[in-house]
Design an enzyme around this catalytic site. Structure first.
Site, PDB file in Angstrom:
ATOM      1  N   SER A  20      -0.281 -26.057 -27.326  1.00 50.14           N
ATOM      2  CA  SER A  20       0.185 -27.228 -26.589  1.00 50.14           C
ATOM      3  C   SER A  20       1.691 -27.085 -26.398  1.00 50.14           C
ATOM      4  CB  SER A  20      -0.120 -28.493 -27.393  1.00 50.14           C
ATOM      5  OG  SER A  20       0.790 -29.499 -27.020  1.00 50.14           O
ATOM      6  N   HIS A  45      -1.817 -24.916 -22.807  1.00 51.41           N
ATOM      7  CA  HIS A  45      -2.195 -26.321 -22.632  1.00 51.41           C
ATOM      8  C   HIS A  45      -0.929 -27.111 -22.287  1.00 51.41           C
ATOM      9  CE1 HIS A  45      -4.641 -29.935 -23.594  1.00 51.41           C
ATOM     10  NE2 HIS A  45      -3.514 -30.421 -24.081  1.00 51.41           N
ATOM     11  N   ASP A  47       0.780 -30.583 -21.587  1.00 55.34           N
ATOM     12  CA  ASP A  47       0.634 -32.016 -21.799  1.00 55.34           C
ATOM     13  C   ASP A  47       1.566 -32.794 -20.882  1.00 55.34           C
ATOM     14  OD1 ASP A  47      -1.330 -32.383 -23.925  1.00 55.34           O
ATOM     15  OD2 ASP A  47       0.053 -31.196 -25.138  1.00 55.34           O
ATOM     16  N   MET A  49       2.803 -36.349 -19.581  1.00 55.28           N
ATOM     17  CA  MET A  49       2.837 -37.753 -20.018  1.00 55.28           C
ATOM     18  C   MET A  49       3.763 -38.552 -19.111  1.00 55.28           C
ATOM     19  SD  MET A  49       3.212 -37.176 -24.071  1.00 55.28           S
ATOM     20  CE  MET A  49       2.070 -36.126 -24.964  1.00 55.28           C
ATOM     21  N   HIS A  78      -3.283 -31.191 -19.117  1.00 54.75           N
ATOM     22  CA  HIS A  78      -3.864 -32.404 -19.709  1.00 54.75           C
ATOM     23  C   HIS A  78      -3.030 -33.585 -19.203  1.00 54.75           C
ATOM     24  CE1 HIS A  78      -4.585 -34.787 -23.731  1.00 54.75           C
ATOM     25  NE2 HIS A  78      -5.116 -35.381 -22.685  1.00 54.75           N
ATOM     26  N   MET A  80      -2.000 -37.051 -19.081  1.00 59.53           N
ATOM     27  CA  MET A  80      -2.041 -38.346 -19.776  1.00 59.53           C
ATOM     28  C   MET A  80      -1.222 -39.299 -18.919  1.00 59.53           C
ATOM     29  SD  MET A  80      -1.596 -36.846 -23.593  1.00 59.53           S
ATOM     30  CE  MET A  80      -0.954 -35.293 -22.981  1.00 59.53           C
ATOM     31  N   MET A 149     -10.211 -36.177 -27.759  1.00 61.29           N
ATOM     32  CA  MET A 149      -8.928 -36.401 -28.442  1.00 61.29           C
ATOM     33  C   MET A 149      -9.200 -36.755 -29.899  1.00 61.29           C
ATOM     34  SD  MET A 149      -6.556 -35.778 -26.307  1.00 61.29           S
ATOM     35  CE  MET A 149      -5.223 -36.204 -27.422  1.00 61.29           C
ATOM     36  N   ASP A 184      -8.375 -31.815 -29.240  1.00 68.46           N
ATOM     37  CA  ASP A 184      -6.915 -31.848 -29.130  1.00 68.46           C
ATOM     38  C   ASP A 184      -6.345 -32.909 -30.068  1.00 68.46           C
ATOM     39  OD1 ASP A 184      -4.268 -31.877 -28.287  1.00 68.46           O
ATOM     40  OD2 ASP A 184      -4.709 -32.435 -26.211  1.00 68.46           O
TER      41      ASP A 184
END
Ligand code: DX5
Ligand code: ZN
Length: 244
Positions: A20, A45, A47, A49, A78, A80, A149, A184
């Site tokens: 990540s 990966h 992330d 946000m 990913h 979010m 998650m 994750d």
């Protein structure tokens, strides 16, 4: 690479330990990529946000586009973020090979999953620790990847929540051969084996790689723990998917 090619490549190399990139040194991305590539990671990966769907901000398509120019590794994004459908095209254009968004972020995930596939990327759906696993069931035929998650999304370094284990087991029974099951949050040497036994095959790892003195050792220790947990013989992996 096409959706089918990326998916095939990932499915063929389970167990997958995907770092990540939330916890990497953003001041020295070249070096981080070099270290991760030489540790043999199969994908990154990413992330994303937005400070709205989760109480934290990370990076967006511009940073991903720059990263894309620096490595050939598949990107497992990913998202979010709230309203992922609105921003989807930006992430695809930035070079994400897999795009996962949250079921909690949309009223109807089906059309977004279809759009991701239509645009040639691997389509993923994520669910939070507090979301019942049944919520994703109707959409599984449209998913290439399901992300369970095991922490509240938003921050690295949190404690693994065992509620993920039962979800992984249920999903493992429901999903077909062509769908990757991912976990994750809080994955490290003390938690990875139980998630592997529950059926996970793509393990997202932040702290347990980036806080380790040697990324290669950390990745190979985690891979060995999965292989042991899945009862491999003579070094040959019996992927979790074969056991269920
Ligand atoms: C949490 C992110 C994770 C996180 C993992 O919102 O989705 O990918 O960075 O970090 P660790 O492994 O430290 O829990
Ligand atoms: Zn993540």
């Amino acid at each position: 690479m096409s959706r089918q090619a990326v998916l095939k490549r990932l499915l063929q190399s389970v167990p997958l330990i995907a770092p990540s990139m939330l916890k990497c040194d953003f001041g020295n991305l070249h070096r981080e990529l070099e270290l991760l590539e030489s540790a043999g990671v199969p994908a990154l990966h990413l992330d994303v946000m937005d400070g709205h769907f989760v109480p934290n901000l990370s990076y967006g398509p511009m940073v991903i586009e720059r990263l894309r120019a620096m490595t050939e590794l598949p990107f497992d994004a990913h998202l979010m973020i709230s309203d992922p459908g609105r921003y989807l095209d930006d992430y695809l254009a930035a070079g994400c090979d897999c795009v996962t968004f949250h079921i909690e972020a949309v009223p109807e995930p089906g059309p977004i999953l279809e759009r991701i596939r239509r645009q040639g990327a691997v389509a993923g759906l994520a669910l939070n620790p507090g979301t019942a696993v049944e919520a994703v069931r109707p959409y599984l035929p449209l998913c290439d990847l399901v992300l369970v998650m095991s922490v509240e999304p938003g921050f690295g370094g949190q404690k693994f929540q065992p509620v993920a284990l039962d979800k992984l087991r249920r999903l493992r029974d429901w999903i077909g051969e062509g769908t990757l099951l991912s976990v994750d949050g809080g994955i490290g040497p003390s938690t990875i084996a139980e998630t592997a036994r529950a059926g996970a095959e793509l393990f997202v790892v932040g702290s347990a790689i980036f806080d380790a003195p040697d990324y290669r050792d950390a990745v190979s220790e985690l891979t060995s723990l999965v292989r042991e947990a899945c009862g491999t013989a003579a070094g040959h992996l019996v992927p979790p998917r074969m056991e269920h």
